[in-house]
Design a protein around this motif. Structure first.
Motif, PDB file in Angstrom:
ATOM      1  N   UNK A   1      23.966 -25.571 -23.037  1.00 46.74           N
ATOM      2  CA  UNK A   1      23.300 -26.427 -24.336  1.00 46.74           C
ATOM      3  C   UNK A   1      21.688 -26.134 -24.008  1.00 46.74           C
ATOM      4  N   UNK A   2      21.163 -25.733 -24.861  1.00 39.88           N
ATOM      5  CA  UNK A   2      19.626 -25.182 -24.543  1.00 39.88           C
ATOM      6  C   UNK A   2      18.803 -25.164 -25.938  1.00 39.88           C
ATOM      7  N   UNK A   3      17.384 -24.942 -25.898  1.00 39.86           N
ATOM      8  CA  UNK A   3      16.800 -24.855 -27.397  1.00 39.86           C
ATOM      9  C   UNK A   3      16.698 -23.625 -27.583  1.00 39.86           C
ATOM     10  N   UNK A   4      16.872 -22.536 -27.114  1.00 41.42           N
ATOM     11  CA  UNK A   4      17.137 -21.126 -27.303  1.00 41.42           C
ATOM     12  C   UNK A   4      17.667 -20.262 -26.550  1.00 41.42           C
TER      13      UNK A   4
ATOM     14  N   UNK B   1      23.744 -24.296 -28.924  1.00 43.91           N
ATOM     15  CA  UNK B   1      24.888 -24.055 -27.789  1.00 43.91           C
ATOM     16  C   UNK B   1      25.233 -22.617 -27.882  1.00 43.91           C
ATOM     17  N   UNK B   2      25.293 -22.126 -26.419  1.00 42.35           N
ATOM     18  CA  UNK B   2      25.217 -20.517 -26.035  1.00 42.35           C
ATOM     19  C   UNK B   2      26.493 -20.461 -25.245  1.00 42.35           C
ATOM     20  N   UNK B   3      26.953 -19.212 -25.217  1.00 44.82           N
ATOM     21  CA  UNK B   3      28.064 -18.849 -24.474  1.00 44.82           C
ATOM     22  C   UNK B   3      27.234 -17.786 -23.772  1.00 44.82           C
ATOM     23  N   UNK B   4      27.181 -17.932 -22.276  1.00 45.48           N
ATOM     24  CA  UNK B   4      26.391 -16.873 -21.432  1.00 45.48           C
ATOM     25  C   UNK B   4      27.300 -16.239 -20.449  1.00 45.48           C
ATOM     26  N   UNK B   5      27.218 -14.691 -20.371  1.00 41.11           N
ATOM     27  CA  UNK B   5      28.096 -14.120 -19.488  1.00 41.11           C
ATOM     28  C   UNK B   5      27.022 -13.674 -18.338  1.00 41.11           C
ATOM     29  N   UNK B   6      27.314 -13.744 -17.269  1.00 40.07           N
ATOM     30  CA  UNK B   6      26.350 -13.444 -16.082  1.00 40.07           C
ATOM     31  C   UNK B   6      27.138 -12.461 -15.012  1.00 40.07           C
TER      32      UNK B   6
END
Length: 76
Positions: free
Chosen positions: A26-29, A3-8
């Motif tokens: 939610x992603x593999x990497x 799980x990742x927190x992505x800021x764009x």
């Protein structure tokens, strides 16, 4: 899955203007998570993501309760 927190960079803010928008993905990497966020609607596709950090499942579930677009508009 991780799980990742992505800021764009958010798009449609006016000529040359941008504000950050946060997605919980939610992603593999981290590379896949960044790619998913980059292709989301309302994101400046020509600019790279600001950050992509791994988070816990509970942080992911809490972050997904409110839409990223609604969360970004709260500051207006």
């Amino acid at each position: 899955m991780k799980y990742y927190k992505v800021v764009a960079h958010r798009a449609h803010q006016g000529c040359g203007r941008t504000t950050p928008i946060t997605f919980y993905i939610q992603a593999d990497n981290a590379i896949k998570a960044s790619s998913i966020a980059q292709s989301m609607a309302g994101v400046k596709h020509s600019r790279s993501v600001i950050s992509c950090i791994p988070i816990t499942v509970s942080e992911y579930l809490e972050g997904r309760k409110i839409s990223a677009y609604q969360r970004a508009d709260f500051g207006r």
